[in-house]
Design a protein around this motif. Structure first.
Motif, mmCIF file in Angstrom:
data_model
loop_
_atom_site.group_PDB
_atom_site.id
_atom_site.type_symbol
_atom_site.label_atom_id
_atom_site.label_comp_id
_atom_site.label_asym_id
_atom_site.label_seq_id
_atom_site.Cartn_x
_atom_site.Cartn_y
_atom_site.Cartn_z
ATOM 1 N N SER A 198 0.844 -1.204 0.000
ATOM 2 C CA SER A 198 0.000 0.000 0.000
ATOM 3 C C SER A 198 0.874 1.247 0.000
ATOM 4 O O SER A 198 2.109 1.177 0.143
ATOM 5 C CB SER A 198 -0.891 -0.001 1.238
ATOM 6 O OG SER A 198 -0.085 0.072 2.414
ATOM 7 N N ALA A 199 0.225 2.407 -0.142
ATOM 8 C CA ALA A 199 0.963 3.675 -0.107
ATOM 9 C C ALA A 199 1.660 3.857 1.240
ATOM 10 O O ALA A 199 2.796 4.341 1.300
ATOM 11 C CB ALA A 199 0.008 4.838 -0.385
ATOM 12 N N ALA A 200 0.985 3.460 2.325
ATOM 13 C CA ALA A 200 1.600 3.573 3.655
ATOM 14 C C ALA A 200 2.820 2.658 3.768
ATOM 15 O O ALA A 200 3.833 3.023 4.382
ATOM 16 C CB ALA A 200 0.571 3.217 4.733
ATOM 17 N N HIS A 201 2.725 1.473 3.180
ATOM 18 C CA HIS A 201 3.859 0.548 3.186
ATOM 19 C C HIS A 201 5.052 1.154 2.458
ATOM 20 O O HIS A 201 6.189 1.089 2.945
ATOM 21 C CB HIS A 201 3.441 -0.768 2.519
ATOM 22 C CG HIS A 201 4.477 -1.841 2.579
ATOM 23 N ND1 HIS A 201 4.374 -2.928 3.417
ATOM 24 C CD2 HIS A 201 5.657 -1.992 1.912
ATOM 25 C CE1 HIS A 201 5.432 -3.707 3.267
ATOM 26 N NE2 HIS A 201 6.230 -3.165 2.346
ATOM 27 N N TRP A 202 4.803 1.775 1.314
ATOM 28 C CA TRP A 202 5.891 2.401 0.560
ATOM 29 C C TRP A 202 6.485 3.592 1.310
ATOM 30 O O TRP A 202 7.697 3.829 1.244
ATOM 31 C CB TRP A 202 5.405 2.838 -0.820
ATOM 32 C CG TRP A 202 5.310 1.699 -1.779
ATOM 33 C CD1 TRP A 202 4.188 1.156 -2.323
ATOM 34 C CD2 TRP A 202 6.405 0.928 -2.307
ATOM 35 N NE1 TRP A 202 4.498 0.105 -3.155
ATOM 36 C CE2 TRP A 202 5.850 -0.054 -3.167
ATOM 37 C CE3 TRP A 202 7.786 0.978 -2.136
ATOM 38 C CZ2 TRP A 202 6.649 -0.974 -3.853
ATOM 39 C CZ3 TRP A 202 8.569 0.056 -2.814
ATOM 40 C CH2 TRP A 202 8.012 -0.902 -3.653
ATOM 41 N N ALA A 203 5.650 4.323 2.045
ATOM 42 C CA ALA A 203 6.157 5.451 2.832
ATOM 43 C C ALA A 203 7.108 4.956 3.917
ATOM 44 O O ALA A 203 8.189 5.527 4.138
ATOM 45 C CB ALA A 203 4.996 6.231 3.449
ATOM 46 N N ARG A 204 6.736 3.866 4.593
ATOM 47 C CA ARG A 204 7.621 3.283 5.612
ATOM 48 C C ARG A 204 8.894 2.739 4.982
ATOM 49 O O ARG A 204 9.983 2.840 5.568
ATOM 50 C CB ARG A 204 6.882 2.183 6.378
ATOM 51 C CG ARG A 204 5.725 2.661 7.224
ATOM 52 C CD ARG A 204 5.225 1.572 8.161
ATOM 53 N NE ARG A 204 4.734 0.409 7.435
ATOM 54 C CZ ARG A 204 3.472 0.247 7.053
ATOM 55 N NH1 ARG A 204 2.574 1.199 7.320
ATOM 56 N NH2 ARG A 204 3.093 -0.854 6.428
ATOM 57 N N THR A 205 8.744 2.153 3.799
ATOM 58 C CA THR A 205 9.910 1.609 3.103
ATOM 59 C C THR A 205 10.908 2.701 2.758
ATOM 60 O O THR A 205 12.126 2.546 2.955
ATOM 61 C CB THR A 205 9.468 0.887 1.814
ATOM 62 O OG1 THR A 205 8.567 -0.172 2.156
ATOM 63 C CG2 THR A 205 10.666 0.315 1.069
ATOM 64 N N ILE A 206 10.421 3.820 2.244
ATOM 65 C CA ILE A 206 11.300 4.933 1.887
ATOM 66 C C ILE A 206 11.994 5.484 3.132
ATOM 67 O O ILE A 206 13.195 5.784 3.111
ATOM 68 C CB ILE A 206 10.503 6.033 1.165
ATOM 69 C CG1 ILE A 206 10.028 5.514 -0.200
ATOM 70 C CG2 ILE A 206 11.346 7.293 0.992
ATOM 71 C CD1 ILE A 206 9.065 6.440 -0.905
ATOM 72 N N ALA A 207 11.246 5.598 4.241
ATOM 73 C CA ALA A 207 11.850 6.087 5.481
ATOM 74 C C ALA A 207 12.946 5.137 5.954
ATOM 75 O O ALA A 207 14.032 5.571 6.371
ATOM 76 C CB ALA A 207 10.769 6.236 6.555
ATOM 77 N N ALA A 208 12.679 3.826 5.873
ATOM 78 C CA ALA A 208 13.685 2.843 6.281
ATOM 79 C C ALA A 208 14.885 2.865 5.345
ATOM 80 O O ALA A 208 16.032 2.697 5.775
ATOM 81 C CB ALA A 208 13.067 1.448 6.320
ATOM 82 N N LEU A 209 14.649 3.116 4.059
ATOM 83 C CA LEU A 209 15.746 3.197 3.097
ATOM 84 C C LEU A 209 16.643 4.393 3.391
ATOM 85 O O LEU A 209 17.882 4.280 3.378
ATOM 86 C CB LEU A 209 15.189 3.289 1.673
ATOM 87 C CG LEU A 209 16.214 3.459 0.553
ATOM 88 C CD1 LEU A 209 17.160 2.270 0.501
ATOM 89 C CD2 LEU A 209 15.502 3.647 -0.790
ATOM 90 N N VAL A 210 16.036 5.527 3.672
ATOM 91 C CA VAL A 210 16.813 6.720 4.010
ATOM 92 C C VAL A 210 17.635 6.479 5.271
ATOM 93 O O VAL A 210 18.818 6.826 5.345
ATOM 94 C CB VAL A 210 15.885 7.939 4.183
ATOM 95 C CG1 VAL A 210 16.649 9.132 4.741
ATOM 96 C CG2 VAL A 210 15.225 8.310 2.852
ATOM 97 N N GLY A 211 17.015 5.849 6.279
ATOM 98 C CA GLY A 211 17.724 5.552 7.516
ATOM 99 C C GLY A 211 18.875 4.583 7.293
ATOM 100 O O GLY A 211 19.960 4.743 7.878
#
Length: 290
Positions: free
Chosen positions: A86-99
């Motif tokens: 979902s869009a929320a899943h992708w938002a968490r994924t991007i945050a984890a990628l940046v981290g």
């Protein structure tokens, strides 16, 4: 499911007898090339002297429960996209990628704090990407699924090793020690009384502590040691063959390239930080794998 059934019905049927099978289980790449054979029907088969089964050990079981589950899945996921991230899943994924990228940048610069956070943040990233991607369930675009798998590199596991043992072995024959590679990662420790002993009954290798110290080294094994066994054509310890092969379509050159980032994580602290700051160098070397 009707479309899938119709598509499958148009494919030519290949009988197993017509496919060139290897002369022994888990052949090395050079043996496959010289024999002109496939890898074989199972990742693990015939290792204890038993003949390779003519039919799958666990054929589909038709039952009311199976039909109810199939109907529930059709209701919950009416379209291909509805089962993807979902869009929320992708938002968490991007945050984890940046981290994760920030932690790796700090690790390169010798930050002890970034090194401390690195494995945790990286695991958050792969929890959102790798497993679903390897099952083709992260995105409707297979190219995104393919490349998202490699977020497991360089310190979690090598994707090319993961595919046979997880998709072909573990998910088809879960906890069946004759066919599930996951049952053998901690050998000679036993995870079931049904498994044959590799050590004597008095040996401490069959005790729970073996799971602890091997567990700390699991990612080092799945990222480096297991692919190196294919590259060097060496058997898995405690076995006569390599029980963690890679798909036959993956060349040794491609496999080498996939292992290089993991080797860099080992060599960089040794060459750059250990000479000038031994304790920091050891921390940067060991902690990401633990």
């Amino acid at each position: 499911s009707k479309l899938a059934t119709a598509a499958l019905s148009r494919l030519p049927r290949l009988e197993s007898e017509s496919l060139p099978q290897p002369s022994r289980p888990c052949p090395f790449p050079s043996e496959q090339a010289s024999e002109g054979t496939l890898q074989g029907p199972y990742v693990l088969a015939g290792l204890d002297g038993k003949p390779v089964p003519e039919a799958p050990p666990l054929p589909p079981i038709e039952s009311e429960l199976r039909r109810d589950l199939a109907e529930m899945l059709r209701r919950e996921f009416p379209t291909p996209a509805s089962s993807k991230a979902s869009a929320a899943h992708w938002a968490r994924t991007i945050a984890a990628l940046v981290g994760t990228v920030a932690c790796w940048a700090g690790w390169v610069q010798g930050s002890a704090l970034a090194c401390l956070l690195l494995p945790f943040v990286h695991w958050v990233l792969i929890a959102h990407t790798v497993h679903e991607a390897t099952h083709g369930n992260l995105h409707t675009d297979p190219r995104i699924n393919f490349w998202a798998q490699f977020t497991s590199h360089p310190i979690c596991f090598n994707v090319f090793v993961w595919i046979p043992q997880h998709l072909l072995s573990h998910h088809q024959y879960t906890n069946d020690y004759e066919h599930d590679v996951d049952c053998h990662h901690f050998a000679p420790a036993l995870i079931s009384d049904a498994m044959p002993r590799m050590a004597s009954a008095e040996s401490s290798f069959n005790e729970g502590w073996t799971f602890v110290w091997k567990g700390f080294l699991t990612t080092l094994g799945t990222s480096i040691l297991q692919p190196l066994r294919t590259l060097r054509e060496k058997p898995t310890p405690n076995y006569d063959v390599n029980v963690t092969p890679v798909p036959a379509a993956v060349s040794k050159r491609t496999l080498w390239l996939s292992v290089l980032p993991s080797l860099l994580v080992l060599l960089y602290p040794l060459l750059v930080w250990l000479p000038q700051a031994p304790l920091l160098g050891l921390w940067l070397l060991v902690w990401p794998w633990v």
